[in-house]
Write a protein that holds these residues in place. Structure first.
Motif, short mmCIF file in Angstrom:
data_model
loop_
_atom_site.label_atom_id
_atom_site.label_comp_id
_atom_site.label_asym_id
_atom_site.label_seq_id
_atom_site.Cartn_x
_atom_site.Cartn_y
_atom_site.Cartn_z
N THR A 27 0.83 -1.22 0.00
CA THR A 27 0.00 0.00 0.00
C THR A 27 0.86 1.26 0.00
O THR A 27 0.33 2.36 0.20
CB THR A 27 -0.92 0.04 1.23
OG1 THR A 27 -0.11 0.09 2.43
CG2 THR A 27 -1.85 -1.16 1.27
N GLY A 28 2.15 1.13 -0.21
CA GLY A 28 3.02 2.30 -0.16
C GLY A 28 3.16 2.88 1.22
O GLY A 28 3.45 4.07 1.38
N GLY A 29 2.92 2.04 2.25
CA GLY A 29 3.05 2.49 3.63
C GLY A 29 1.76 2.99 4.25
O GLY A 29 1.73 3.28 5.46
N HIS A 30 0.69 3.10 3.48
CA HIS A 30 -0.58 3.60 4.04
C HIS A 30 -1.26 2.51 4.86
O HIS A 30 -1.30 1.35 4.46
CB HIS A 30 -1.51 4.06 2.92
CG HIS A 30 -2.73 4.78 3.41
ND1 HIS A 30 -2.72 6.11 3.74
CD2 HIS A 30 -4.00 4.33 3.65
CE1 HIS A 30 -3.92 6.47 4.14
NE2 HIS A 30 -4.72 5.40 4.10
N GLN A 31 -1.82 2.88 6.00
CA GLN A 31 -2.54 1.97 6.88
C GLN A 31 -4.04 2.21 6.68
O GLN A 31 -4.58 3.22 7.13
CB GLN A 31 -2.14 2.20 8.34
CG GLN A 31 -0.64 2.18 8.58
CD GLN A 31 -0.01 0.83 8.30
OE1 GLN A 31 -0.37 -0.17 8.91
NE2 GLN A 31 0.93 0.80 7.37
N TYR A 32 -4.71 1.29 6.02
CA TYR A 32 -6.10 1.50 5.62
C TYR A 32 -7.09 1.14 6.71
O TYR A 32 -6.85 0.25 7.54
CB TYR A 32 -6.43 0.69 4.36
CG TYR A 32 -6.02 1.40 3.09
CD1 TYR A 32 -6.87 2.31 2.48
CD2 TYR A 32 -4.77 1.17 2.52
CE1 TYR A 32 -6.49 2.97 1.33
CE2 TYR A 32 -4.38 1.83 1.37
CZ TYR A 32 -5.25 2.73 0.78
OH TYR A 32 -4.86 3.40 -0.37
N SER A 33 -8.24 1.82 6.67
CA SER A 33 -9.41 1.44 7.46
C SER A 33 -10.52 1.09 6.48
O SER A 33 -10.49 1.48 5.31
CB SER A 33 -9.86 2.60 8.36
OG SER A 33 -10.36 3.67 7.57
N GLY A 166 -12.83 3.13 -9.60
CA GLY A 166 -11.56 3.84 -9.67
C GLY A 166 -10.40 2.92 -9.37
O GLY A 166 -10.55 1.71 -9.23
N ASP A 167 -9.22 3.50 -9.28
CA ASP A 167 -8.02 2.72 -8.99
C ASP A 167 -8.06 2.19 -7.56
O ASP A 167 -8.59 2.84 -6.66
CB ASP A 167 -6.76 3.58 -9.18
CG ASP A 167 -6.56 3.99 -10.63
OD1 ASP A 167 -7.04 3.24 -11.51
OD2 ASP A 167 -5.93 5.03 -10.87
N GLY A 168 -7.48 1.03 -7.36
CA GLY A 168 -7.44 0.42 -6.04
C GLY A 168 -6.26 0.90 -5.23
O GLY A 168 -5.42 1.69 -5.70
N PRO A 169 -6.13 0.40 -4.01
CA PRO A 169 -5.06 0.86 -3.10
C PRO A 169 -3.73 0.16 -3.29
O PRO A 169 -2.77 0.48 -2.58
CB PRO A 169 -5.64 0.55 -1.72
CG PRO A 169 -6.53 -0.63 -1.95
CD PRO A 169 -7.10 -0.46 -3.33
N TYR A 170 -3.63 -0.79 -4.23
CA TYR A 170 -2.40 -1.54 -4.39
C TYR A 170 -1.26 -0.65 -4.89
O TYR A 170 -1.41 0.11 -5.84
CB TYR A 170 -2.61 -2.69 -5.38
CG TYR A 170 -1.33 -3.38 -5.79
CD1 TYR A 170 -0.60 -4.15 -4.88
CD2 TYR A 170 -0.84 -3.26 -7.10
CE1 TYR A 170 0.57 -4.79 -5.26
CE2 TYR A 170 0.33 -3.91 -7.49
CZ TYR A 170 1.03 -4.66 -6.56
OH TYR A 170 2.20 -5.29 -6.94
N VAL A 171 -0.13 -0.74 -4.22
CA VAL A 171 1.10 -0.04 -4.63
C VAL A 171 2.20 -1.09 -4.72
O VAL A 171 2.54 -1.74 -3.72
CB VAL A 171 1.49 1.06 -3.64
CG1 VAL A 171 2.81 1.71 -4.08
CG2 VAL A 171 0.40 2.11 -3.53
#
Length: 606
Positions: A27-33, A166-171
């Motif tokens: 996720t490029g370091g992002h912590q998702y909720s 839209g685009d997903g959160p995958y990095v």
């Protein structure tokens, strides 16, 4: 469509938050909720990287992800079984090793696993764009049903205005330059060079005798199944390698569910066995090799004039006969566990390493953390290992020694056996003459195979992306023992009669397939066997009452369920059919005031 299929999804269960102490990957370091993902269809994949069925699901999800990339977000929730799998770096490695191209939540303490009441690897949970759980499927083979549900959810929430595209959160992580990338197995060639399966790069690599200098690469490096010359042939996560009598090499092309042949002179690659499709219950288990489906062949060895195949995907050993070009099952029932005896009755659990020596074929049986062997009579025997839930690093007498998910086995010059003890990061030695297990080397990062070269042993350090040469010591060093059992908490149940229910609801647009007899099957056993006073064995009803002995106190219930369903369209003369199958190992503790019912979900909606 029956009344049950017509019923609306009435259970509006809000999806619990995604929490894992290891954080997020890809996720490029992002912590998702979950709130940040509202408006998307979410598929949670509860997996662990030791589990071959989980790896099958990763492959099943690739097409779903591609076709619905703007509406569906797949999130892997990594939920460890073995101690090593709780190591965050090991999870990072596994995500790259198996080409996982979606976000992964590292859940080492099984926090999210418990919140979603998951009981088995793999389990898939579907969350709708409004944040509600709408389906849960245990086991593999559910991609078709989930795709149908996704299409329904897309239509429903497009109409409601609650679907967000839209685009997903995958990095994607940054690529790392190394000569090898998560190599799997190694073979000493007649020239003195070494052939290595460069698994994550979908290639074979021939190295010079120094184990470092690249002589040539075989395979384009693109994931696929294509025969041809070295620069155009395609593999899909190849693993095992074995030399044939004609001087060529047979390759276990694992994710292609195939055996391939490499001509060492020309570099030409051809297919020996497999169709490229994964074997399912009810498929042929013998016949012309190019016409029979295989399932995740992980290693190969020449023994008794035939190529033996560690068929990890179905917990069996198969053979390929080069003389007549046929394959057949040699040992194992497809049930997962540790049971010795005649080949037709024995149980394996992801056999992943093979080595032949004299009249014995040695087997690294990874999920039972066991070293096993087959003799001339075809019977299966266990040298070291106890079962699915006991593992560790302990030397000494074979009856109490422990491994942790070994993937490789190598015969040493003195007739003893070196075990690539993968999750212990160690090379171990079992001596059949004394029944003793000792440690040859430690601090090896996920060793997966080894080969003897000029008195040394060359080890595949898979997670260090290299081969490591070690001297074979005259005496091995014994280490202090560490033992483990599964980290999952036991389910408290009452002693005596226990109602065991496996819930299966055919996916929308399908019905149970009863054209050729019962479409469901249930197999129950226990560890120790004395836990069950009655109720063990096979049957066709998914509901059964078993009797638990209060004198035993605790143990593991082994439950294997299968259901077959076909498309329910009277106009379709040849409906597509699907097999849903899952094995559970449920640790139980007998408590007088506890529940007398245990429910397991094979497929359906909550």
């Amino acid at each position: 469509m029956d009344d049950q299929e017509k019923a609306p999804r009435s259970a509006r269960v809000r999806a619990p938050e995604l929490t894992g102490e290891g954080g997020w990957l890809n996720t490029g370091g992002h912590q998702y909720s979950l709130a940040e993902l509202r408006g998307r269809i979410i598929v949670l994949d509860f997996w662990t990287f030791c589990c071959v069925n989980c790896l099958h699901v990763l492959d099943e999800l690739r097409e779903l992800e591609e076709r619905h990339r703007d509406t569906v977000v797949v999130i892997g929730v990594h939920s460890p079984k073995f101690v090593h799998e709780a190591d965050h770096q090991a999870v990072v490695d596994a995500v790259e090793r198996y080409g996982v191209e979606h976000p992964v939540l590292d859940d080492p303490r099984l926090t999210t696993w418990k919140q979603y009441a998951v009981r088995a690897w793999p389990t898939l949970v579907v969350i709708d764009p409004e944040g509600y759980v709408v389906a849960q499927h245990a086991g593999e083979g559910h991609a078709h049903a989930i795709e149908r549900l996704v299409e329904e959810l897309e239509a429903e929430h497009t109409a409601k205005g609650t679907l967000r595209r839209g685009d997903g959160p995958y990095v994607a992580p940054e690529p790392v330059a190394t000569g090898l990338r998560f190599p799997g197995k190694v073979l000493l060639l007649p020239s003195g060079n070494l052939l290595v399966s460069d698994t994550t790069r979908h290639q074979l690599v021939e190295l010079a005798s120094d184990g470092e200098s690249v002589v040539r690469r075989i395979g384009s490096g693109t994931r696929g199944l294509a025969d041809g010359p070295a620069d155009r042939a395609e593999f899909n996560e190849p693993q095992g390698l074995a030399a044939l009598d004609d001087g060529s090499v047979v390759v276990a092309d694992t994710v292609n569910h195939a055996l391939r042949r490499l001509d060492l002179v020309s570099g030409e690659v051809t297919t020996l066995a497999g169709t490229g499709r994964q074997w399912w219950q009810g498929s042929p288990t013998s016949g012309p090799a190019r016409e029979v489906d295989l399932s995740s062949p992980w290693d190969v060895a020449l023994f008794g004039g035939k190529v033996w195949i560690a068929m990890a995907g179905v917990h069996q050993l198969w053979t390929y006969d080069p003389a007549d070009g046929t394959v057949t099952v040699a040992a194992g029932t497809t049930n997962e566990g540790l049971v010795d005896g005649p080949g037709t009755e024995a149980w394996f659990a992801q056999p992943s390493g093979l080595a032949a020596a004299g009249d014995r074929l040695w087997v690294a049986d990874s999920e039972t953390s066991a070293l096993r062997w087959i003799g001339p009579d075809g019977a299966v025997r266990t040298a070291v290992g106890t079962g699915l839930f006991d593992f560790g690093h302990r030397d000494g007498d074979a009856e109490q020694a422990l491994f942790q998910h070994p993937l490789g086995v190598t015969v040493l010059p003195d007739g003893s056996v070196a075990v690539s003890d993968t999750y212990n990061h160690a090379l171990r030695r079992y001596d059949p003459a004394t029944g003793e297990v000792t440690t040859l080397a430690t601090d090896l990062r996920e060793p997966s195979d080894a080969v003897v070269v000029d008195g040394d042993i060359v080890v595949v350090e898979s997670a260090r992306h290299r081969l490591t040469r070690l001297r074979l010591p005259e005496e091995a060093v014994r280490v202090d023992g560490v033992a483990h059992r599964t980290r999952r908490e036991a389910t408290e149940v009452a002693p005596g009669p226990l109602s065991l229910d496996v819930v299966f609801q055919a996916p929308a647009g399908q019905k149970l397939d009863a054209r050729y007899g019962p479409s469901t099957r249930l197999l129950v056993s226990s560890t120790p066997p004395e836990l069950l006073r009655s109720g063990e064995g096979a049957g066709t009803d998914l509901t059964r009452t078993v009797d638990l002995d209060p004198e035993v106190g605790e143990g593991v219930l082994h439950v294997s369920a299968m259901a077959a369903s076909c498309d329910d369209d009277p106009a379709n003369e040849y409906p597509a059919c699907h097999v849903h199958q899952q094995d559970w190992g449920v640790p139980v503790r007998l408590v007088p005031a506890a529940t007398n019912r245990l429910t397991l979900v094979l497929a359906g909606m909550p």
